[in-house]
Design a protein around this motif. Structure first.
Motif, PDB file in Angstrom:
ATOM      1  N   LEU A  31       3.350  -4.562  -2.270  1.00 18.02           N
ATOM      2  CA  LEU A  31       4.606  -3.827  -2.274  1.00 18.02           C
ATOM      3  C   LEU A  31       5.784  -4.710  -2.691  1.00 18.02           C
ATOM      4  N   GLU A  32       5.616  -6.025  -2.594  1.00 18.52           N
ATOM      5  CA  GLU A  32       6.646  -6.944  -3.066  1.00 18.52           C
ATOM      6  C   GLU A  32       6.461  -7.296  -4.538  1.00 18.52           C
ATOM      7  N   GLY A  33       5.454  -6.688  -5.163  1.00 22.00           N
ATOM      8  CA  GLY A  33       5.214  -6.949  -6.585  1.00 22.00           C
ATOM      9  C   GLY A  33       4.338  -8.146  -6.861  1.00 22.00           C
ATOM     10  N   HIS A  34       3.646  -8.639  -5.817  1.00 25.11           N
ATOM     11  CA  HIS A  34       2.837  -9.853  -5.962  1.00 25.11           C
ATOM     12  C   HIS A  34       1.360  -9.578  -5.714  1.00 25.11           C
ATOM     13  N   GLY A  35       0.882  -8.423  -6.159  1.00 31.28           N
ATOM     14  CA  GLY A  35      -0.519  -8.091  -5.959  1.00 31.28           C
ATOM     15  C   GLY A  35      -1.452  -9.071  -6.637  1.00 31.28           C
TER      16      GLY A  35
ATOM     17  N   LEU B 153      -3.381   4.438   4.163  1.00 28.97           N
ATOM     18  CA  LEU B 153      -3.117   5.314   3.024  1.00 28.97           C
ATOM     19  C   LEU B 153      -2.283   6.526   3.437  1.00 28.97           C
ATOM     20  N   ILE B 154      -2.568   7.088   4.612  1.00 28.32           N
ATOM     21  CA  ILE B 154      -1.811   8.247   5.091  1.00 28.32           C
ATOM     22  C   ILE B 154      -0.371   7.854   5.387  1.00 28.32           C
ATOM     23  N   ILE B 155      -0.180   6.694   6.011  1.00 29.33           N
ATOM     24  CA  ILE B 155       1.185   6.211   6.265  1.00 29.33           C
ATOM     25  C   ILE B 155       1.934   6.018   4.955  1.00 29.33           C
ATOM     26  N   SER B 156       1.253   5.475   3.955  1.00 29.52           N
ATOM     27  CA  SER B 156       1.877   5.285   2.640  1.00 29.52           C
ATOM     28  C   SER B 156       2.281   6.617   2.021  1.00 29.52           C
ATOM     29  N   LEU B 157       1.436   7.629   2.179  1.00 27.50           N
ATOM     30  CA  LEU B 157       1.740   8.951   1.631  1.00 27.50           C
ATOM     31  C   LEU B 157       2.978   9.553   2.280  1.00 27.50           C
ATOM     32  N   PHE B 158       3.037   9.506   3.606  1.00 28.45           N
ATOM     33  CA  PHE B 158       4.152  10.121   4.318  1.00 28.45           C
ATOM     34  C   PHE B 158       5.445   9.333   4.192  1.00 28.45           C
ATOM     35  N   SER B 159       5.332   8.043   3.933  1.00 25.49           N
ATOM     36  CA  SER B 159       6.545   7.227   3.794  1.00 25.49           C
ATOM     37  C   SER B 159       7.026   7.152   2.354  1.00 25.49           C
ATOM     38  N   GLY B 160       6.301   7.818   1.463  1.00 29.74           N
ATOM     39  CA  GLY B 160       6.716   7.832   0.061  1.00 29.74           C
ATOM     40  C   GLY B 160       6.508   6.519  -0.655  1.00 29.74           C
ATOM     41  N   SER B 161       5.551   5.717  -0.180  1.00 30.82           N
ATOM     42  CA  SER B 161       5.305   4.418  -0.800  1.00 30.82           C
ATOM     43  C   SER B 161       4.713   4.593  -2.200  1.00 30.82           C
ATOM     44  N   SER B 162       4.935   3.600  -3.014  1.00 26.13           N
ATOM     45  CA  SER B 162       4.361   3.591  -4.356  1.00 26.13           C
ATOM     46  C   SER B 162       4.105   2.145  -4.748  1.00 26.13           C
ATOM     47  N   ILE B 163       3.233   1.954  -5.719  1.00 27.57           N
ATOM     48  CA  ILE B 163       2.988   0.599  -6.203  1.00 27.57           C
ATOM     49  C   ILE B 163       4.140   0.212  -7.103  1.00 27.57           C
ATOM     50  N   PRO B 164       4.959  -0.748  -6.697  1.00 25.32           N
ATOM     51  CA  PRO B 164       6.099  -1.149  -7.523  1.00 25.32           C
ATOM     52  C   PRO B 164       5.626  -1.926  -8.747  1.00 25.32           C
ATOM     53  N   PRO B 165       6.510  -2.135  -9.716  1.00 29.45           N
ATOM     54  CA  PRO B 165       6.122  -2.945 -10.869  1.00 29.45           C
ATOM     55  C   PRO B 165       5.630  -4.320 -10.418  1.00 29.45           C
ATOM     56  N   GLN B 166       4.494  -4.707 -10.931  1.00 30.75           N
ATOM     57  CA  GLN B 166       3.911  -5.990 -10.540  1.00 30.75           C
ATOM     58  C   GLN B 166       4.358  -7.074 -11.523  1.00 30.75           C
TER      59      GLN B 166
ATOM     60  N   THR C  84     -12.543 -12.990 -10.882  1.00 36.47           N
ATOM     61  CA  THR C  84     -11.683 -12.362  -9.874  1.00 36.47           C
ATOM     62  C   THR C  84     -10.221 -12.431 -10.301  1.00 36.47           C
ATOM     63  N   ILE C  85      -9.800 -13.591 -10.767  1.00 37.44           N
ATOM     64  CA  ILE C  85      -8.417 -13.763 -11.218  1.00 37.44           C
ATOM     65  C   ILE C  85      -8.143 -12.889 -12.437  1.00 37.44           C
ATOM     66  N   LYS C  86      -9.085 -12.859 -13.375  1.00 37.40           N
ATOM     67  CA  LYS C  86      -8.898 -12.078 -14.597  1.00 37.40           C
ATOM     68  C   LYS C  86      -8.734 -10.596 -14.277  1.00 37.40           C
ATOM     69  N   ILE C  87      -9.593 -10.065 -13.424  1.00 39.11           N
ATOM     70  CA  ILE C  87      -9.501  -8.645 -13.057  1.00 39.11           C
ATOM     71  C   ILE C  87      -8.233  -8.391 -12.261  1.00 39.11           C
ATOM     72  N   GLY C  88      -7.933  -9.279 -11.312  1.00 44.97           N
ATOM     73  CA  GLY C  88      -6.753  -9.111 -10.473  1.00 44.97           C
ATOM     74  C   GLY C  88      -5.450  -9.151 -11.238  1.00 44.97           C
ATOM     75  N   ASN C  89      -5.405  -9.947 -12.305  1.00 43.97           N
ATOM     76  CA  ASN C  89      -4.187 -10.052 -13.108  1.00 43.97           C
ATOM     77  C   ASN C  89      -3.950  -8.851 -14.006  1.00 43.97           C
ATOM     78  N   ASN C  90      -4.978  -8.042 -14.228  1.00 38.00           N
ATOM     79  CA  ASN C  90      -4.852  -6.952 -15.201  1.00 38.00           C
ATOM     80  C   ASN C  90      -5.043  -5.550 -14.624  1.00 38.00           C
ATOM     81  N   ILE C  91      -5.586  -5.436 -13.434  1.00 31.91           N
ATOM     82  CA  ILE C  91      -5.892  -4.109 -12.911  1.00 31.91           C
ATOM     83  C   ILE C  91      -4.637  -3.284 -12.655  1.00 31.91           C
ATOM     84  N   HIS C  92      -3.503  -3.956 -12.353  1.00 30.71           N
ATOM     85  CA  HIS C  92      -2.282  -3.204 -12.056  1.00 30.71           C
ATOM     86  C   HIS C  92      -1.771  -2.451 -13.282  1.00 30.71           C
TER      87      HIS C  92
END
Length: 438
Positions: free
Chosen positions: A89-93, A214-227, A362-370
């Motif tokens: 959520l801080e953009g550091h996924g 996930l339910i808390i995220s839905l009700f709080s209006g959370s979203s994946i911010p720009p990474q 792991t790093i390669k997938i993690g850097n691009n999945i977002h």
């Protein structure tokens, strides 16, 4: 043949790590079932065992990715969802993924250095530790509860800290009672699809740590911010401490019966000062400290899982005991008594090669999945994953598992409302194991 076996296990580990609900044990059992065919083709049992080891280790690297980006944990990465979600959520996924890969890779190095002395020590201490295991876990549980500080608000009063400790005890006991009931009634599971290694842990931990978030995220209006891609900003001493703490916890529990990586993660949590599970912070300095704690904990949890996978092999070789589905599979293919020095050296080479490949993938997938996930609506992702977790609980554990899944969700959500750490919900495993050994 050796390289092909390593690559096969490594690839299967990527798949099981990235797909929620698929565990490394599924492929281990599959390889055991197919082993007669492989041996008819002239493939020695040792190479089948190599593929199982590579699969187990590769899985321990890659399973952090769905835990962070999808909030869908397995029993190994349940606690990693919490600090990982904060970084996301801080953009550091992607940084969280790199930290996890670093923790796993560092754990391989530490584990290989500790392998011989720990194998010697546990061959002597194992009977004593087994006798006092219940009391040891009870002390760990008490320490987990007593370190709860709750939400820090000015002018709350000096006695408010006991309120949060009481909340922690209540959550620990409620989840523990649920876990005890679920494990004792596990025979009532009637999966619609029998994958050979179905466990009641799937609906329990998916509900407590996955669906609830996930339910808390839905009700709080959370979203994946720009990474954003950022370097790992964490003091070297925290990195080293995270690797050593995770490796030590994972290596210890690998020798003991009834103890999972999740419990080792709880143990590691006691040595890392951070309130990463709190929803709010008062000052920037507190926030920076919590973020560093979150990062260190991700390193430690990843180290726990990788060390546990490695030392499970040594436990099989030294004391002849299996501590995971992968080791059970290896023991069926190669008798533990035949695991001599040559086999151990072979497996150490396999572990090193698989860790090298897994670190970079792991790093390669993690850097691009977002980039792929950014094209999707986050609420739809949450709903899809929720539906997937519900469907998996039904398919793999039947109506009984689905009921456990539904009961687990409000218990997992209650930690946020009580402003306490969600790790107290690990009572779902700790309490049943304590009762078993006491």
């Amino acid at each position: 043949m050796l390289l092909l076996s390593v690559l096969t296990g490594y690839t299967l580990g990527i798949f099981s790590g990235l797909v929620p609900g698929i565990h490394t044990n599924n492929f281990a059992l599959m390889l055991v079932a197919l082993s007669p065919i492989f041996m008819d083709w002239g493939i020695p049992p040792a190479y089948i065992a190599v593929a199982i080891v590579a699969n187990s280790l590769s899985h321990s690297f890659h399973d952090i990715i769905p835990a962070i980006y999808l909030g869908a944990p397995n029993d190994d990465m349940a606690l990693a969802v919490l600090p990982g979600h904060r970084l996301l959520l801080e953009g550091h996924g992607s940084e969280a993924i790199r930290l996890s890969a670093l923790g796993s890779a560092g754990s391989v190095v530490v584990s290989l250095l500790l392998a011989v002395p720990l194998a010697f020590a546990f061959s002597i201490l194992y009977p004593v530790l087994q006798s006092y295991l219940g009391w040891l876990l009870l002390l760990i549980s008490i320490a987990l509860i007593m370190t709860e500080k709750g939400e820090q608000v000015i002018n709350q009063g000096s006695l408010v800290k006991y309120k949060y400790k009481a909340y922690a005890l209540v959550l620990f006991l409620l989840t523990g009672i649920l876990g005890t009931f679920a494990f004792r009634m596990e025979s009532n599971m009637n999966p619609l699809i029998d994958i050979g290694s179905s466990s009641i842990l799937l609906p329990l931990l998916s509900g407590l740590f996955g669906a609830s978030q996930l339910i808390i995220s839905l009700f709080s209006g959370s979203s994946i911010p720009p990474q954003k891609y950022s370097k790992m900003e964490l003091p070297v001493k925290r990195i080293i401490r995270g690797v050593i703490t995770g490796s030590a916890a994972g290596s210890v529990v690998a020798w003991l019966p009834g103890i999972s990586s999740s419990i080792a993660a709880v143990l590691a949590r006691l040595f890392i000062r951070s309130d990463f599970e709190k929803e709010t912070v008062a000052e920037d300095e507190d926030f920076d400290e919590q973020m560093e704690g979150s990062k260190e904990f991700i390193i430690a949890v990843s180290g726990v899982n990788t060390a546990n996978a490695i030392f499970g092999l040594f436990a099989l070789a030294v004391i002849g005991k299996t501590r995971s589905g992968a080791m059970v599979a290896i023991n069926e293919i190669i008798d533990a008594a035949s695991l001599d020095q040559q086999f151990i050296i072979l497996f150490l080479i396999v572990i090193s090669l698989t860790a090298f490949l897994s670190y970079f993938s792991t790093i390669k997938i993690g850097n691009n999945i977002h980039r792929f996930l950014a094209k999707l609506d986050y609420s739809k992702i949450c709903i899809t994953v929720l539906a997937g977790l519900t469907l998996m609980s039904l398919l793999f554990t039947g109506l009984f598992g689905l009921m456990i899944f539904m009961i687990s969700i409000p218990l997992g959500m209650s930690a946020s409302f009580m402003k306490i750490r969600r790790s107290h919900a690990m009572g779902v495993i700790l309490l049943p194991v304590i009762l078993y050994f006491l």
